[in-house]
Scaffold this active site. Structure first.
Site, mmCIF file in Angstrom:
data_model
loop_
_atom_site.group_PDB
_atom_site.id
_atom_site.type_symbol
_atom_site.label_atom_id
_atom_site.label_comp_id
_atom_site.label_asym_id
_atom_site.label_seq_id
_atom_site.Cartn_x
_atom_site.Cartn_y
_atom_site.Cartn_z
ATOM 1 N N CYS A 184 0.924 -1.035 0.027
ATOM 2 C CA CYS A 184 -0.258 -0.145 -0.002
ATOM 3 C C CYS A 184 0.786 1.221 -0.162
ATOM 4 O O CYS A 184 0.698 2.486 -0.780
ATOM 5 C CB CYS A 184 -0.880 -0.134 1.142
ATOM 6 N N CYS A 185 1.873 1.248 0.748
ATOM 7 C CA CYS A 185 2.848 2.429 1.074
ATOM 8 C C CYS A 185 3.518 2.623 -0.453
ATOM 9 O O CYS A 185 3.717 3.642 -0.929
ATOM 10 C CB CYS A 185 3.918 2.119 2.040
ATOM 11 N N CYS A 223 7.898 3.831 5.557
ATOM 12 C CA CYS A 223 7.229 3.580 4.509
ATOM 13 C C CYS A 223 7.765 3.221 2.974
ATOM 14 O O CYS A 223 7.140 2.663 2.180
ATOM 15 C CB CYS A 223 6.083 4.534 4.153
ATOM 16 N N CYS A 269 -3.447 4.671 9.448
ATOM 17 C CA CYS A 269 -2.423 4.178 9.772
ATOM 18 C C CYS A 269 -1.862 4.925 10.889
ATOM 19 O O CYS A 269 -0.523 4.916 11.261
ATOM 20 C CB CYS A 269 -1.279 3.952 8.693
ATOM 21 N N CYS A 321 -1.255 8.653 6.725
ATOM 22 C CA CYS A 321 -2.406 8.484 6.686
ATOM 23 C C CYS A 321 -3.356 8.251 7.766
ATOM 24 O O CYS A 321 -2.940 7.689 8.748
ATOM 25 C CB CYS A 321 -2.344 7.159 5.700
#
Length: 251
Positions: free
Chosen positions: A133-134, A244, A219, A216
């Site tokens: 995702c990062c 990340c 997170c 985010c």
């Protein structure tokens, strides 16, 4: 033969830039943050830019850039999962400093494919998914933002995390093949907050609600008294995994 020459040229350029980073670090190791910014922006001109995530440290650097090198480009990465307060601060910062922060977004198809395959909140399921995702929402976007540049400026401080202890004021970013400038690397949290207050620098509203580090929304959480300042980022992971991918150590 032509491709071979291109590869050799690229390798030679990388080595020269790596040497330049080491030399600049030696020259500016004891310089102030403003002096570092002035020196590197004079050296790299329009080939350097500042990546801001709108945290305390980044707001300090934005204030300094406006004062000593206002021609320097500033960009931020919009992952699509940011806090509303982050967007409010972008507007407030642009209004205060007459800047035009460039907002960079992830590729739509990459996000759609990732979510379709792994779910909307995949990052909670595994470290592998979280890093995916990062990569899609941040790392790949950063690579686009850095394309064509020779150097980038960050708000990193060595005391922020165990993963940042060995970083220098100016260093070679092996991952992105670019010179990386960290003007606040030796600043303490107290130094940063004192500067914010003394200069009346606009800052993120969530800092007053227990969020020392802001990324985010899914997170990031507020931290408790006595917790490490990065404890609120990916709190379900071990400290040594809490990056990340934007700032991987290159040594």
């Amino acid at each position: 033969m032509h491709k071979f020459r291109i590869v050799i040229f690229a390798a030679n350029k990388s080595e020269k830039m790596k040497e330049l980073a080491a030399e600049l670090n030696k020259q500016l190791n004891h310089a102030s943050a403003e002096e570092i910014l002035k020196a590197v922006t004079e050296r790299f001109g329009n080939k350097i830019a500042f990546a801001t995530s709108l945290g305390y440290e980044d707001q300090v650097i934005t204030h300094m850039i406006a004062a000593v090198c206002p021609q320097t480009g500033i960009f931020t990465l919009d992952t699509g999962r940011l806090f509303p307060e982050t967007y409010e601060l972008i507007d407030k910062t642009n209004a205060r400093y007459k800047t035009n922060i460039k907002v960079m977004f992830p590729e739509r198809t990459e996000v759609e494919e990732m979510v379709s395959a792994h779910g909307i909140n995949l990052f909670y399921d595994s470290i592998t998914n979280r890093k995916l995702c990062c990569n899609v929402r941040k790392t790949n976007v950063l690579k686009r933002a850095l394309s064509g540049l020779e150097a980038w400026i960050t708000g990193l401080r060595s005391s922020q995390s165990v993963t940042r202890n060995n970083m220098q004021a100016i260093e070679w970013d092996e991952v992105n093949s670019i010179v990386k400038v960290n003007p606040l690397i030796n600043w303490s949290e107290k130094d940063v907050i004192s500067y914010i207050k003394d200069k009346n620098v606009p800052y993120h509203a969530l800092h007053d609600k227990g969020f020392p580090s802001i990324g985010c929304q899914p997170c990031t959480r507020a931290i408790e008294i006595g917790e490490d300042i990065r404890a609120g980022r990916w709190w379900w992971e071990l400290p040594e995994q809490k990056e990340c991918g934007l700032h991987k150590a290159s040594n």
